[in-house]
Write an enzyme that holds these catalytic residues in place. Structure first.
Site, short mmCIF file in Angstrom:
data_model
loop_
_atom_site.label_atom_id
_atom_site.label_comp_id
_atom_site.label_asym_id
_atom_site.label_seq_id
_atom_site.Cartn_x
_atom_site.Cartn_y
_atom_site.Cartn_z
N LYS A 177 1.07 4.12 -2.85
CA LYS A 177 0.81 5.30 -2.49
C LYS A 177 1.83 6.34 -3.33
O LYS A 177 1.72 7.70 -3.66
CB LYS A 177 0.57 5.61 -1.33
CG LYS A 177 -1.20 5.08 -1.38
CD LYS A 177 -2.16 6.10 -2.17
CE LYS A 177 -3.61 5.17 -1.94
NZ LYS A 177 -4.32 5.73 -2.81
N TYR B 256 1.51 -1.15 0.00
CA TYR B 256 0.17 -0.08 -0.08
C TYR B 256 0.90 1.20 -0.49
O TYR B 256 0.56 2.13 -0.76
CB TYR B 256 -0.61 -0.14 1.47
CG TYR B 256 -1.93 1.22 1.19
CD1 TYR B 256 -2.91 0.91 0.22
CD2 TYR B 256 -1.93 2.46 1.92
CE1 TYR B 256 -3.22 1.91 0.65
CE2 TYR B 256 -2.34 3.25 1.98
CZ TYR B 256 -3.52 2.98 1.93
OH TYR B 256 -4.79 4.43 1.37
#
Length: 295
Positions: A204, A200
């Site tokens: 990002k 994750y």
């Protein structure tokens, strides 16, 4: 200077828990003898000053991940402030309930991880002036347990789909010569390592750099690209995931404001970056984190 969003009454009296409320009590003065009275250097009144309105009347907006949370709230806010909104999500039930709240929204049901299906679904959406790339997935695993399948799924939705949807929309903006604004919904996780967030955080981080390159290449066409980078947000999922006070305390203790973000906090930042009030803001990653990244 008072700031309001067009379509929402401007309130000048503080109301507990009400967004957009401003209150500056009048100062109490003791009258001086005329000979000693000093004229005020400022004649403006905080209660009657001009309002700096944000309006999206006449604009067409596309919001991905619009079925729940930040995306849903953003779609509804844009419609409320005058935009013609296309809402994209992969869950038909979410679109149905969204339309019950706002019948003017145009629904598109598609899995953005499917490149071909996305191309077909968005080919007839018409000209778009404002784009919010909100769709994302979070598959949390310890670093040593990350699987190829979850890695690929996360990058397909969190990065590849943003690139694809932005290409479709930006090509139209460029062809029309109309300019536009794109906001990518990133995360504080792009700039701060979090346990079990290896993939994750990587997606990002990639999204933040994609945002900057898009800003660089699309800027000459008057297309601005920015991102918002929130901390934990109290969406329905956020409340479930962080309802344990001890777990929440570990994170909030690192936030100078001492609390998580509300959906409204993120939506307001997105609306500002979409609006012409941020016309010289381009290539920015805007933390909405109560100061988490400042520590």
């Amino acid at each position: 200077m008072l700031l309001k969003l067009s379509g929402e009454p401007l309130q000048t009296k503080a109301t507990s828990g009400t967004r957009g409320s401003f209150d500056q009590p009048a100062a109490r003065h003791t009258a001086l003898p005329a000979a000693h009275h000093t004229p005020s250097l400022c004649r403006c009144s905080p209660r009657t000053g001009p309002a700096m309105e944000i309006s999206f009347a006449g604009k067409r907006a596309l919001v991905t991940g619009a079925g729940k949370g930040i995306g849903r709230a953003t779609a509804l806010a844009l419609a409320r402030y005058g935009a013609k909104v296309t809402a994209v999500t992969r869950t038909q039930a979410d679109l149905n309930s969204l339309l019950q709240e706002c019948v003017s929204i145009t629904p598109v049901c598609v899995d953005l991880a499917d490149w071909g299906a996305t191309e077909v679904a968005l080919q007839d959406v018409g000209p778009i002036d404002l784009l919010v790339n909100n769709a994302a997935c979070a598959n949390l695993q310890p670093f040593l347990e990350v699987t190829p399948e979850q890695f690929d799924q996360s990058f397909s939705v969190n990065v590849k789909a943003v690139l694809h949807v932005s290409q479709i929309v930006a090509r139209g903006m460029k062809a029309r010569g109309s300019g536009g604004s794109i906001v990518n919904v990133s995360s504080q996780a792009s700039q701060c390592a979090l346990r079990d967030h290896a993939v994750y955080c990587a997606t990002k981080g990639a999204l933040d750099m994609l945002t900057k390159v898009m800003a660089l290449e699309l800027g000459p066409h008057q297309i601005r690209v920015n991102s918002v980078n929130p901390t934990v947000v109290m969406t329905e999922m956020g409340r479930l995931g962080w309802s344990d006070p001890e777990k929440a305390k570990v994170m909030t203790s690192r936030i100078p404001l001492g609390r998580f973000a509300e959906v409204e906090d993120v939506v307001n930042s997105i609306l500002f970056l979409l609006s012409d009030k941020s016309n010289m803001t381009n290539g920015v990653t805007l933390p909405v984190d109560g100061g988490f990244l400042a520590c």
